[in-house]
Write a protein that holds these residues in place. Sequence first.
Motif, PDB file in Angstrom:
ATOM      1  N   UNK A 123       0.857  -1.195   0.000  1.00  0.00           N
ATOM      2  CA  UNK A 123       0.000   0.000   0.000  1.00  0.00           C
ATOM      3  C   UNK A 123       0.883   1.230   0.000  1.00  0.00           C
ATOM      4  N   UNK A 124       0.605   2.142  -0.909  1.00  0.00           N
ATOM      5  CA  UNK A 124       1.403   3.361  -1.009  1.00  0.00           C
ATOM      6  C   UNK A 124       0.493   4.583  -0.959  1.00  0.00           C
ATOM      7  N   UNK A 125       0.840   5.529  -0.094  1.00  0.00           N
ATOM      8  CA  UNK A 125       0.177   6.832  -0.110  1.00  0.00           C
ATOM      9  C   UNK A 125       0.814   7.612  -1.245  1.00  0.00           C
ATOM     10  N   UNK A 126       0.092   7.735  -2.333  1.00  0.00           N
ATOM     11  CA  UNK A 126       0.620   8.406  -3.519  1.00  0.00           C
ATOM     12  C   UNK A 126       0.451   9.919  -3.415  1.00  0.00           C
ATOM     13  N   UNK A 127      -0.710  10.350  -2.956  1.00  0.00           N
ATOM     14  CA  UNK A 127      -1.003  11.780  -2.796  1.00  0.00           C
ATOM     15  C   UNK A 127      -1.743  11.976  -1.480  1.00  0.00           C
ATOM     16  N   UNK A 128      -1.404  13.034  -0.766  1.00  0.00           N
ATOM     17  CA  UNK A 128      -2.075  13.330   0.498  1.00  0.00           C
ATOM     18  C   UNK A 128      -1.170  14.136   1.392  1.00  0.00           C
ATOM     19  N   UNK A 129      -1.272  13.886   2.692  1.00  0.00           N
ATOM     20  CA  UNK A 129      -0.455  14.633   3.649  1.00  0.00           C
ATOM     21  C   UNK A 129      -0.271  13.815   4.920  1.00  0.00           C
ATOM     22  N   UNK A 130       0.837  14.100   5.590  1.00  0.00           N
ATOM     23  CA  UNK A 130       1.086  13.590   6.933  1.00  0.00           C
ATOM     24  C   UNK A 130       0.856  14.762   7.881  1.00  0.00           C
ATOM     25  N   UNK A 131       0.138  14.517   8.961  1.00  0.00           N
ATOM     26  CA  UNK A 131      -0.237  15.601   9.869  1.00  0.00           C
ATOM     27  C   UNK A 131       0.364  15.336  11.243  1.00  0.00           C
ATOM     28  N   UNK A 132       1.125  16.306  11.738  1.00  0.00           N
ATOM     29  CA  UNK A 132       1.747  16.190  13.059  1.00  0.00           C
ATOM     30  C   UNK A 132       0.645  16.079  14.110  1.00  0.00           C
ATOM     31  N   UNK A 133       0.711  15.064  14.976  1.00  0.00           N
ATOM     32  CA  UNK A 133      -0.355  14.868  15.964  1.00  0.00           C
ATOM     33  C   UNK A 133      -0.406  15.963  17.028  1.00  0.00           C
ATOM     34  N   UNK A 134       0.689  16.677  17.229  1.00  0.00           N
ATOM     35  CA  UNK A 134       0.725  17.708  18.268  1.00  0.00           C
ATOM     36  C   UNK A 134       0.392  19.093  17.729  1.00  0.00           C
TER      37      UNK A 134
END
Length: 122
Positions: free
Chosen positions: A90-101
Amino acid sequence: MRLLTHNMLSSNIKGVANGFPFRIDVEKVVEKKVDFNAGFLRNIFPKVEWKAFVDAARTMGYPELPEEADSSLLDSDEFLTKFHHGLLELHLEEGALICPETGRRFPVNKGIPNMLLHEDEV
């Protein structure tokens, strides 16, 4: 970006105490076939933060993993197949990572996360 990568990233913004795990904002997920290697899966299993991995897989539309797992499951071909698919195919091709803090968004474009910090975050 594979979930293996996601499981090893944390936010390094100055002052962030709880930068793991990143939440995932999915725009596009792709599946890319990877050769199965049971030895690799058995060796990497103790290094995977399981809850973060399962939550990320579900966010990406893959609910096949158990809520909890221990090393006794590594003898099951069915478990290893599901673990392999979630971790490596599984690959996240497009999107974002969001800092939990902080909520800071790090874009993922063409499968590559941009983790560069702004000058005031260093």
